[in-house]
Design a protein around this motif. Sequence first.
Motif, PDB file in Angstrom:
ATOM      1  N   SER A   7      55.438  72.283  41.143  1.00  0.00           N
ATOM      2  CA  SER A   7      56.014  71.743  39.913  1.00  0.00           C
ATOM      3  C   SER A   7      56.835  70.514  40.265  1.00  0.00           C
ATOM      4  CB  SER A   7      56.895  72.791  39.204  1.00  0.00           C
ATOM      5  OG  SER A   7      57.965  73.172  40.036  1.00  0.00           O
ATOM      6  N   GLY A   8      57.210  69.747  39.234  1.00  0.00           N
ATOM      7  CA  GLY A   8      58.102  68.618  39.444  1.00  0.00           C
ATOM      8  C   GLY A   8      57.450  67.250  39.453  1.00  0.00           C
ATOM      9  N   GLY A   9      56.134  67.212  39.360  1.00  0.00           N
ATOM     10  CA  GLY A   9      55.469  65.915  39.333  1.00  0.00           C
ATOM     11  C   GLY A   9      55.743  65.181  38.031  1.00  0.00           C
ATOM     12  N   GLY A  10      55.353  63.920  37.998  1.00  0.00           N
ATOM     13  CA  GLY A  10      55.545  63.133  36.791  1.00  0.00           C
ATOM     14  C   GLY A  10      55.359  61.665  37.067  1.00  0.00           C
ATOM     15  N   GLY A  16      62.359  54.782  42.114  1.00  0.00           N
ATOM     16  CA  GLY A  16      62.898  56.015  41.558  1.00  0.00           C
ATOM     17  C   GLY A  16      62.710  57.207  42.472  1.00  0.00           C
ATOM     18  N   SER A  17      63.109  58.379  41.966  1.00  0.00           N
ATOM     19  CA  SER A  17      63.054  59.606  42.750  1.00  0.00           C
ATOM     20  C   SER A  17      62.414  60.732  41.946  1.00  0.00           C
ATOM     21  CB  SER A  17      64.468  60.044  43.155  1.00  0.00           C
ATOM     22  OG  SER A  17      65.101  59.084  43.957  1.00  0.00           O
ATOM     23  N   LEU A  18      61.815  61.661  42.664  1.00  0.00           N
ATOM     24  CA  LEU A  18      61.300  62.903  42.092  1.00  0.00           C
ATOM     25  C   LEU A  18      61.533  64.002  43.108  1.00  0.00           C
ATOM     26  CD1 LEU A  18      57.807  61.937  40.569  1.00  0.00           C
ATOM     27  CD2 LEU A  18      59.835  62.691  39.288  1.00  0.00           C
ATOM     28  N   ARG A  19      61.666  65.229  42.627  1.00  0.00           N
ATOM     29  CA  ARG A  19      61.733  66.388  43.518  1.00  0.00           C
ATOM     30  C   ARG A  19      60.645  67.366  43.131  1.00  0.00           C
ATOM     31  NH1 ARG A  19      66.333  70.971  44.829  1.00  0.00           N
ATOM     32  NH2 ARG A  19      65.727  71.740  42.767  1.00  0.00           N
ATOM     33  N   PHE A  68      61.379  60.608  52.197  1.00  0.00           N
ATOM     34  CA  PHE A  68      61.084  61.964  51.716  1.00  0.00           C
ATOM     35  C   PHE A  68      61.781  62.979  52.607  1.00  0.00           C
ATOM     36  CE2 PHE A  68      56.625  61.140  49.680  1.00  0.00           C
ATOM     37  CZ  PHE A  68      57.176  60.076  48.951  1.00  0.00           C
ATOM     38  N   THR A  69      62.191  64.092  52.002  1.00  0.00           N
ATOM     39  CA  THR A  69      62.810  65.179  52.742  1.00  0.00           C
ATOM     40  C   THR A  69      62.233  66.509  52.276  1.00  0.00           C
ATOM     41  OG1 THR A  69      64.893  63.942  52.933  1.00  0.00           O
ATOM     42  CG2 THR A  69      64.969  66.314  53.369  1.00  0.00           C
ATOM     43  N   ILE A  70      61.756  67.287  53.234  1.00  0.00           N
ATOM     44  CA  ILE A  70      61.262  68.629  52.931  1.00  0.00           C
ATOM     45  C   ILE A  70      62.360  69.628  53.262  1.00  0.00           C
ATOM     46  CG2 ILE A  70      60.177  68.920  55.206  1.00  0.00           C
ATOM     47  CD1 ILE A  70      57.946  70.517  53.771  1.00  0.00           C
ATOM     48  N   SER A  71      62.528  70.624  52.410  1.00  0.00           N
ATOM     49  CA  SER A  71      63.543  71.650  52.641  1.00  0.00           C
ATOM     50  C   SER A  71      63.049  72.969  52.078  1.00  0.00           C
ATOM     51  CB  SER A  71      64.872  71.249  51.988  1.00  0.00           C
ATOM     52  OG  SER A  71      64.728  71.126  50.587  1.00  0.00           O
ATOM     53  N   GLN A  82      61.882  66.266  48.339  1.00  0.00           N
ATOM     54  CA  GLN A  82      62.690  65.250  47.677  1.00  0.00           C
ATOM     55  C   GLN A  82      62.113  63.894  48.030  1.00  0.00           C
ATOM     56  OE1 GLN A  82      65.437  65.532  45.529  1.00  0.00           O
ATOM     57  NE2 GLN A  82      65.138  63.319  45.302  1.00  0.00           N
ATOM     58  N   MET A  83      61.725  63.149  47.018  1.00  0.00           N
ATOM     59  CA  MET A  83      61.075  61.857  47.240  1.00  0.00           C
ATOM     60  C   MET A  83      61.945  60.762  46.640  1.00  0.00           C
ATOM     61  SD  MET A  83      57.110  62.874  46.402  1.00  0.00           S
ATOM     62  CE  MET A  83      57.416  63.083  44.655  1.00  0.00           C
TER      63      MET A  83
END
Length: 128
Positions: A7-10, A16-19, A68-71, A82-83
Amino acid sequence: QVQLVESGGGSVQAGGSLRLACAASGYTASINCMGWFRQAPGKEREGVARIYTVGSNTAYADSVKGRFTISQDNGKNTVYLQMNSLKPEDTAMYYCAADPRPTCSWHPYVSRSDFGYWGQGTQVTVSS
């Protein structure tokens, strides 16, 4: 068996940022590796980031390092991506992946061969 739901696409403008979130269900106790891949139209699916869930060792594609950060949230069986500073070339379908094998931790890159479970994907579109 493991099920993965992203989930979280768009759509977002460049800069900008998306998670993204990936919720795992099923036999989640077996998972050792989780990752994110992406595929743009007409291109191969490429690894973006992966995390070894025991100890949180991570690896990233060169194209996303520093952005980008993966957690992970073990309590929720969820992995996030986190992008930040998104670019038009980040536009793609993003897929979550998981696997019970620990092989993803054996090398500092993201390999499709390390993952056997896949989600359905979530679309990310970055406009200039």
